[in-house]
Design a protein around this motif. Structure first.
Motif, PDB file in Angstrom:
ATOM      1  N   GLU A 166      -5.499  15.748  24.927  1.00 31.65           N
ATOM      2  CA  GLU A 166      -5.580  15.548  26.373  1.00 31.65           C
ATOM      3  C   GLU A 166      -5.322  16.840  27.153  1.00 31.65           C
ATOM      4  O   GLU A 166      -5.687  16.957  28.324  1.00 31.65           O
ATOM      5  CB  GLU A 166      -4.584  14.464  26.808  1.00 31.65           C
ATOM      6  N   LYS A 167      -4.729  17.840  26.505  1.00 33.24           N
ATOM      7  CA  LYS A 167      -4.500  19.139  27.154  1.00 33.24           C
ATOM      8  C   LYS A 167      -5.639  20.123  26.915  1.00 33.24           C
ATOM      9  O   LYS A 167      -5.597  21.250  27.392  1.00 33.24           O
ATOM     10  CB  LYS A 167      -3.193  19.749  26.645  1.00 33.24           C
ATOM     11  N   GLY A 168      -6.645  19.684  26.127  1.00 28.42           N
ATOM     12  CA  GLY A 168      -7.751  20.564  25.812  1.00 28.42           C
ATOM     13  C   GLY A 168      -7.506  21.455  24.622  1.00 28.42           C
ATOM     14  O   GLY A 168      -8.333  22.320  24.304  1.00 28.42           O
ATOM     15  N   GLU A 169      -6.384  21.247  23.948  1.00 26.05           N
ATOM     16  CA  GLU A 169      -6.041  22.058  22.782  1.00 26.05           C
ATOM     17  C   GLU A 169      -6.783  21.557  21.544  1.00 26.05           C
ATOM     18  O   GLU A 169      -6.997  20.350  21.385  1.00 26.05           O
ATOM     19  CB  GLU A 169      -4.533  21.994  22.533  1.00 26.05           C
ATOM     20  N   VAL A 170      -7.165  22.470  20.659  1.00 27.55           N
ATOM     21  CA  VAL A 170      -7.826  22.094  19.414  1.00 27.55           C
ATOM     22  C   VAL A 170      -6.774  21.638  18.414  1.00 27.55           C
ATOM     23  O   VAL A 170      -5.843  22.386  18.084  1.00 27.55           O
ATOM     24  CB  VAL A 170      -8.637  23.273  18.833  1.00 27.55           C
ATOM     25  N   VAL A 171      -6.934  20.402  17.935  1.00 24.51           N
ATOM     26  CA  VAL A 171      -5.992  19.825  16.973  1.00 24.51           C
ATOM     27  C   VAL A 171      -6.788  19.146  15.865  1.00 24.51           C
ATOM     28  O   VAL A 171      -8.011  18.992  15.947  1.00 24.51           O
ATOM     29  CB  VAL A 171      -5.057  18.799  17.651  1.00 24.51           C
ATOM     30  N   ALA A 172      -6.090  18.723  14.808  1.00 28.63           N
ATOM     31  CA  ALA A 172      -6.746  17.992  13.726  1.00 28.63           C
ATOM     32  C   ALA A 172      -7.236  16.644  14.238  1.00 28.63           C
ATOM     33  O   ALA A 172      -6.558  15.984  15.028  1.00 28.63           O
ATOM     34  CB  ALA A 172      -5.779  17.796  12.568  1.00 28.63           C
ATOM     35  N   ASN A 173      -8.412  16.226  13.792  1.00 30.86           N
ATOM     36  CA  ASN A 173      -8.934  14.922  14.182  1.00 30.86           C
ATOM     37  C   ASN A 173      -8.088  13.822  13.562  1.00 30.86           C
ATOM     38  O   ASN A 173      -7.500  13.993  12.496  1.00 30.86           O
ATOM     39  CB  ASN A 173     -10.392  14.797  13.742  1.00 30.86           C
ATOM     40  N   LYS A 174      -8.045  12.658  14.214  1.00 28.80           N
ATOM     41  CA  LYS A 174      -7.178  11.566  13.771  1.00 28.80           C
ATOM     42  C   LYS A 174      -7.897  10.507  12.944  1.00 28.80           C
ATOM     43  O   LYS A 174      -7.276   9.546  12.501  1.00 28.80           O
ATOM     44  CB  LYS A 174      -6.529  10.911  14.983  1.00 28.80           C
ATOM     45  N   GLY A 222       0.808  -1.204   0.000  1.00 25.59           N
ATOM     46  CA  GLY A 222       0.000   0.000   0.000  1.00 25.59           C
ATOM     47  C   GLY A 222       0.848   1.264   0.000  1.00 25.59           C
ATOM     48  O   GLY A 222       2.008   1.259   0.431  1.00 25.59           O
ATOM     49  N   LYS A 223       0.261   2.346  -0.496  1.00 27.02           N
ATOM     50  CA  LYS A 223       0.938   3.644  -0.532  1.00 27.02           C
ATOM     51  C   LYS A 223       0.028   4.697   0.080  1.00 27.02           C
ATOM     52  O   LYS A 223      -1.171   4.766  -0.237  1.00 27.02           O
ATOM     53  CB  LYS A 223       1.267   4.034  -1.982  1.00 27.02           C
ATOM     54  N   ILE A 224       0.576   5.523   0.953  1.00 29.05           N
ATOM     55  CA  ILE A 224      -0.206   6.561   1.621  1.00 29.05           C
ATOM     56  C   ILE A 224      -0.519   7.696   0.649  1.00 29.05           C
ATOM     57  O   ILE A 224       0.368   8.211  -0.030  1.00 29.05           O
ATOM     58  CB  ILE A 224       0.544   7.103   2.855  1.00 29.05           C
ATOM     59  N   LEU A 225      -1.794   8.090   0.594  1.00 35.70           N
ATOM     60  CA  LEU A 225      -2.232   9.221  -0.227  1.00 35.70           C
ATOM     61  C   LEU A 225      -2.280  10.504   0.600  1.00 35.70           C
ATOM     62  O   LEU A 225      -1.834  11.550   0.159  1.00 35.70           O
ATOM     63  CB  LEU A 225      -3.598   8.926  -0.847  1.00 35.70           C
ATOM     64  N   PHE A 226      -2.875  10.418   1.796  1.00 33.73           N
ATOM     65  CA  PHE A 226      -2.840  11.539   2.744  1.00 33.73           C
ATOM     66  C   PHE A 226      -3.183  11.024   4.133  1.00 33.73           C
ATOM     67  O   PHE A 226      -3.583   9.867   4.305  1.00 33.73           O
ATOM     68  CB  PHE A 226      -3.770  12.691   2.320  1.00 33.73           C
ATOM     69  N   ARG A 227      -3.005  11.903   5.118  1.00 35.12           N
ATOM     70  CA  ARG A 227      -3.278  11.562   6.517  1.00 35.12           C
ATOM     71  C   ARG A 227      -4.425  12.408   7.056  1.00 35.12           C
ATOM     72  O   ARG A 227      -4.736  13.466   6.522  1.00 35.12           O
ATOM     73  CB  ARG A 227      -2.021  11.773   7.362  1.00 35.12           C
ATOM     74  N   ALA A 228      -5.007  11.946   8.146  1.00 35.58           N
ATOM     75  CA  ALA A 228      -6.127  12.671   8.747  1.00 35.58           C
ATOM     76  C   ALA A 228      -5.739  14.105   9.092  1.00 35.58           C
ATOM     77  O   ALA A 228      -6.529  15.036   8.918  1.00 35.58           O
ATOM     78  CB  ALA A 228      -6.607  11.936  10.000  1.00 35.58           C
ATOM     79  N   LYS A 229      -4.512  14.298   9.576  1.00 31.97           N
ATOM     80  CA  LYS A 229      -4.098  15.627  10.020  1.00 31.97           C
ATOM     81  C   LYS A 229      -3.966  16.621   8.871  1.00 31.97           C
ATOM     82  O   LYS A 229      -3.835  17.826   9.102  1.00 31.97           O
ATOM     83  CB  LYS A 229      -2.761  15.541  10.761  1.00 31.97           C
ATOM     84  N   ASP A 230      -4.005  16.138   7.621  1.00 34.77           N
ATOM     85  CA  ASP A 230      -3.915  17.032   6.468  1.00 34.77           C
ATOM     86  C   ASP A 230      -5.187  17.855   6.277  1.00 34.77           C
ATOM     87  O   ASP A 230      -5.188  18.826   5.518  1.00 34.77           O
ATOM     88  CB  ASP A 230      -3.628  16.236   5.191  1.00 34.77           C
ATOM     89  N   SER A 231      -6.255  17.460   6.932  1.00 35.30           N
ATOM     90  CA  SER A 231      -7.528  18.160   6.765  1.00 35.30           C
ATOM     91  C   SER A 231      -7.573  19.428   7.605  1.00 35.30           C
ATOM     92  O   SER A 231      -7.292  19.397   8.805  1.00 35.30           O
ATOM     93  CB  SER A 231      -8.682  17.247   7.182  1.00 35.30           C
ATOM     94  N   PRO A 232      -7.972  20.575   7.011  1.00 31.45           N
ATOM     95  CA  PRO A 232      -8.108  21.800   7.788  1.00 31.45           C
ATOM     96  C   PRO A 232      -9.441  21.897   8.531  1.00 31.45           C
ATOM     97  O   PRO A 232      -9.604  22.759   9.386  1.00 31.45           O
ATOM     98  CB  PRO A 232      -8.010  22.894   6.712  1.00 31.45           C
ATOM     99  N   TRP A 233     -10.397  21.023   8.200  1.00 31.50           N
ATOM    100  CA  TRP A 233     -11.743  21.163   8.767  1.00 31.50           C
ATOM    101  C   TRP A 233     -12.036  20.194   9.912  1.00 31.50           C
ATOM    102  O   TRP A 233     -12.868  20.480  10.772  1.00 31.50           O
ATOM    103  CB  TRP A 233     -12.809  20.995   7.682  1.00 31.50           C
ATOM    104  N   SER A 234     -11.389  19.013   9.933  1.00 28.38           N
ATOM    105  CA  SER A 234     -11.668  18.052  11.005  1.00 28.38           C
ATOM    106  C   SER A 234     -10.923  18.466  12.270  1.00 28.38           C
ATOM    107  O   SER A 234      -9.749  18.833  12.217  1.00 28.38           O
ATOM    108  CB  SER A 234     -11.261  16.642  10.575  1.00 28.38           C
ATOM    109  N   LYS A 235     -11.626  18.392  13.419  1.00 32.12           N
ATOM    110  CA  LYS A 235     -11.030  18.906  14.649  1.00 32.12           C
ATOM    111  C   LYS A 235     -11.447  18.070  15.864  1.00 32.12           C
ATOM    112  O   LYS A 235     -12.505  17.443  15.875  1.00 32.12           O
ATOM    113  CB  LYS A 235     -11.441  20.363  14.870  1.00 32.12           C
ATOM    114  N   GLU A 236     -10.573  18.091  16.861  1.00 31.96           N
ATOM    115  CA  GLU A 236     -10.877  17.502  18.160  1.00 31.96           C
ATOM    116  C   GLU A 236     -10.011  18.192  19.200  1.00 31.96           C
ATOM    117  O   GLU A 236      -9.182  19.045  18.857  1.00 31.96           O
ATOM    118  CB  GLU A 236     -10.590  15.997  18.152  1.00 31.96           C
ATOM    119  N   ARG A 237     -10.191  17.834  20.457  1.00 28.21           N
ATOM    120  CA  ARG A 237      -9.342  18.372  21.527  1.00 28.21           C
ATOM    121  C   ARG A 237      -8.444  17.254  22.050  1.00 28.21           C
ATOM    122  O   ARG A 237      -8.904  16.137  22.271  1.00 28.21           O
ATOM    123  CB  ARG A 237     -10.191  18.948  22.660  1.00 28.21           C
TER     124      ARG A 237
END
Length: 328
Positions: free
Chosen positions: A211-219, A194-209
């Motif tokens: 463990e520190k409560g910081e807003v980061v890209a969803n996984k 298999g070859k990676i096309l992209f990762r979850a963190k590449d998305s500017p719209w998906s978000k979560e918090r």
């Protein structure tokens, strides 16, 4: 006489049961990850998704089912009673193929951060007809046995080779990926790695918090579906989360091939809590997106219902124009 009565009762019961399976309104069906194949030969729509069942319809409004269409080998890695997620139906070279995620809950392949990861993988079955039965092919394994993979879909790229596009689950790698792997010409197995096309963190719209409560890209990467616009632009629907909302975005390939690079849209294409979409054309050539709505029930369970939206693909990007009126 007694045997005749028992036989008659069985026949009547079967007839009633069959009648109860007909004329089901679409919004009465509870189904995650709906996928609709518009089969021109039979002029019938076939719908599947999570759960391994199948429904059929002549008009998209009323459905018949569910039907069991999958035959597995209990001696295979899937075990006797695998969970089936996100099933898709694809017609290719006069055969029908069933792409789905199978999970054997009795086999643990890894433990990450204290979480046991079950044996799960995208796999392909085959049939001569859209209603099945769908049976295993030559290769027992399409993807690495030590990786949890899911939501495999199908695409023939510009090199005219068939591919499976799938997700390597975030539970193991911490940042879900979208990947491709080449398939044999009859889809009976995979070729190479298999070859990676992209990762979850590449998305500017998906978000979560975190463990520190910081807003980061969803996984989470979930539910890929490939398409081309009328202008020839290659795009991919895929789904993740915006905090507690299940939402679908779109990425477009700059090269219009699977190799990308993949450019993520800034905003989701669907409203909150709609996702895992795919697109098909009706028999009168309307482009429709099938996806499920998502809400949490009173018991904490997910309630997911198939929905149909109309789509405009006349430009380099797709646009949802409204809800599809199945009464017309």
């Amino acid at each position: 006489m007694k045997l005749t009565c028992i036989t008659l009762i069985f026949v009547l019961f079967s007839a009633v049961t069959q009648a109860q399976k007909k004329n089901i309104p679409l919004d009465s069906i509870r189904l995650s990850d709906p996928y609709i194949l518009a089969d021109k030969d039979s002029q019938t729509y076939f719908m599947t998704g999570t759960g391994g069942k199948l429904w059929k319809s002549k008009n998209l409004k009323f459905w018949e089912g569910p039907f069991t269409v999958v035959e597995i080998d209990p001696e295979s890695w899937m075990g006797e009673n695998p969970m089936i997620w996100a099933a898709e139906l694809h017609k290719y070279q006069d055969k029908y193929y069933y792409f789905a995620t199978f999970t054997n809950r009795d086999t643990i392949i890894d433990t990450v951060a204290g979480n046991e990861i079950e044996r799960r993988a995208s796999h392909i079955l085959v049939s001569d007809q859209p209603q099945g039965p769908y049976k295993p092919m030559e290769d027992e394994i399409y993807l690495p046995a030590d990786k949890p993979t899911l939501d495999g879909t199908f695409w023939v790229d510009e090199d005219q080779k068939p591919y499976m596009i799938y997700c390597h689950e975030w539970l193991q790698n911490g940042n879900g990926t979208m990947e491709k792997i080449q398939l044999k010409s009859d889809l009976s197995g995979s070729i190479g790695k298999g070859k990676i096309l992209f990762r979850a963190k590449d998305s500017p719209w998906s978000k979560e918090r975190n463990e520190k409560g910081e807003v980061v890209a969803n996984k989470v990467t979930d539910g890929p579906f490939l398409f081309k616009t009328e202008t020839g632009k290659l795009g991919m629907l895929w789904t993740s989360w915006v905090f507690q909302d299940y939402v679908q975005g779109v990425a477009y390939s700059k090269s219009s091939t699977l190799d990308g690079p993949w450019i993520q849209e800034e905003k989701p294409i669907t409203p909150p809590n709609f996702g895992h979409g795919m697109m098909f054309k009706t028999f009168d050539e309307k482009l429709i997106m099938a996806l499920h709505s998502h809400r949490v029930g009173s018991q904490g369970n997910y309630i997911r219902i198939p929905n149909l939206l109309e789509v405009d693909d006349s430009q380099d990007k797709i646009y949802i124009t409204g809800k599809f009126n199945i009464n017309n």
